[in-house]
Write a protein that holds these residues in place. Sequence first.
Motif, PDB file in Angstrom:
ATOM      1  N   LYS A 240      -2.673   8.961  -2.072  1.00 39.49           N
ATOM      2  CA  LYS A 240      -2.101  10.337  -1.595  1.00 39.49           C
ATOM      3  C   LYS A 240      -0.475  10.331  -1.746  1.00 39.49           C
ATOM      4  CE  LYS A 240      -1.470  12.637   2.770  1.00 39.49           C
ATOM      5  NZ  LYS A 240      -1.433  12.723   4.423  1.00 39.49           N
TER       6      LYS A 240
ATOM      7  N   VAL B 151      -8.103  10.012  -6.961  1.00 43.16           N
ATOM      8  CA  VAL B 151      -9.133   9.205  -6.944  1.00 43.16           C
ATOM      9  C   VAL B 151      -9.139   8.280  -8.159  1.00 43.16           C
ATOM     10  CG1 VAL B 151     -11.314   8.977  -6.308  1.00 43.16           C
ATOM     11  CG2 VAL B 151     -10.292  10.737  -5.394  1.00 43.16           C
TER      12      VAL B 151
ATOM     13  N   ASP C 252       0.727  -1.207  -0.171  1.00 43.31           N
ATOM     14  CA  ASP C 252       0.156   0.132  -0.137  1.00 43.31           C
ATOM     15  C   ASP C 252       0.873   1.253  -0.098  1.00 43.31           C
ATOM     16  OD1 ASP C 252       0.970  -0.319   2.530  1.00 43.31           O
ATOM     17  OD2 ASP C 252      -0.800   0.307   3.689  1.00 43.31           O
TER      18      ASP C 252
ATOM     19  N   GLU D 182      -9.237   0.525  -0.538  1.00 42.06           N
ATOM     20  CA  GLU D 182     -10.622   0.624   0.137  1.00 42.06           C
ATOM     21  C   GLU D 182     -11.550   2.055  -0.466  1.00 42.06           C
ATOM     22  OE1 GLU D 182      -8.552   2.505   3.183  1.00 42.06           O
ATOM     23  OE2 GLU D 182      -8.259   0.651   2.117  1.00 42.06           O
ATOM     24  N   LYS D 183     -10.696   2.935  -0.596  1.00 42.61           N
ATOM     25  CA  LYS D 183     -11.198   4.109  -1.107  1.00 42.61           C
ATOM     26  C   LYS D 183     -10.725   4.568  -2.574  1.00 42.61           C
ATOM     27  CE  LYS D 183     -10.611   6.381   3.286  1.00 42.61           C
ATOM     28  NZ  LYS D 183     -10.119   7.694   4.119  1.00 42.61           N
ATOM     29  N   SER D 184      -9.989   3.771  -3.382  1.00 44.86           N
ATOM     30  CA  SER D 184      -9.706   3.873  -4.570  1.00 44.86           C
ATOM     31  C   SER D 184      -8.774   5.245  -4.536  1.00 44.86           C
ATOM     32  CB  SER D 184     -10.717   3.783  -5.618  1.00 44.86           C
ATOM     33  OG  SER D 184     -11.193   2.476  -5.691  1.00 44.86           O
ATOM     34  N   GLN D 185      -8.074   5.365  -3.764  1.00 46.59           N
ATOM     35  CA  GLN D 185      -7.324   6.626  -3.379  1.00 46.59           C
ATOM     36  C   GLN D 185      -5.754   6.723  -3.424  1.00 46.59           C
ATOM     37  OE1 GLN D 185      -9.117   9.334  -0.722  1.00 46.59           O
ATOM     38  NE2 GLN D 185     -11.142   9.520  -1.647  1.00 46.59           N
TER      39      GLN D 185
ATOM     40  N   SER E  84     -13.568   3.338  -8.678  1.00 44.95           N
ATOM     41  CA  SER E  84     -13.831   2.388  -7.818  1.00 44.95           C
ATOM     42  C   SER E  84     -13.817   0.806  -8.640  1.00 44.95           C
ATOM     43  CB  SER E  84     -15.007   2.374  -7.136  1.00 44.95           C
ATOM     44  OG  SER E  84     -15.051   1.284  -5.863  1.00 44.95           O
TER      45      SER E  84
ATOM     46  N   LYS F 270      -7.734  15.488  -5.863  1.00 41.11           N
ATOM     47  CA  LYS F 270      -8.185  16.337  -4.555  1.00 41.11           C
ATOM     48  C   LYS F 270      -7.015  16.877  -3.866  1.00 41.11           C
ATOM     49  CE  LYS F 270     -10.952  13.369  -2.337  1.00 41.11           C
ATOM     50  NZ  LYS F 270     -11.729  12.676  -1.574  1.00 41.11           N
TER      51      LYS F 270
ATOM     52  N   HIS G 169      -4.739   3.576  -0.816  1.00 44.98           N
ATOM     53  CA  HIS G 169      -5.792   3.309  -0.157  1.00 44.98           C
ATOM     54  C   HIS G 169      -6.788   2.446  -0.908  1.00 44.98           C
ATOM     55  CE1 HIS G 169      -4.273   5.854   3.352  1.00 44.98           C
ATOM     56  NE2 HIS G 169      -4.076   6.438   2.603  1.00 44.98           N
TER      57      HIS G 169
END
Length: 131
Positions: free
Chosen positions: A108, A124, A29, A103-106, A127, A80, A101
């Motif tokens: 950082k 982002v 991750d 689970e959020k398809s993000q 999904s 974002k 991440h």
Amino acid sequence: MPSITPEQLNAQLDAAQWPRFHALVQRSDQAIIELEVPDDLRYFAGHFPQQAVLPGVVQVHWVGELAARLFAVGAFTELKSLKFNSMVLPNTWLRLTLDFHAEKSQLKFSYATQEQYFSSGVLVFKSGDRQ
């Protein structure tokens, strides 16, 4: 999860458009990449005449492409929390941190040195868009 080395990245990517990768530590991750932004990148030509600056759109592009290679995600759909704190000048060495991440398809990201942050944001992905 695809596994790749800095040497493979350097060999696969056009040196006129990409930084030089020197180190890469990857987990499921997260990836931490040490890179050098050389002064011969084509993006510096004319951006700007008095002082060459790496365009922000290029920084975001690199993150999106690296995310696809390292975390097997598709194209991103949203950007974002984008912040540009300092200009990336030629011959700058940076640490690019990518935190995915699923689970959020993000994703950082941040470009930084020990002394300062250059830019950061969140990409982002659609999904379920993992390849």
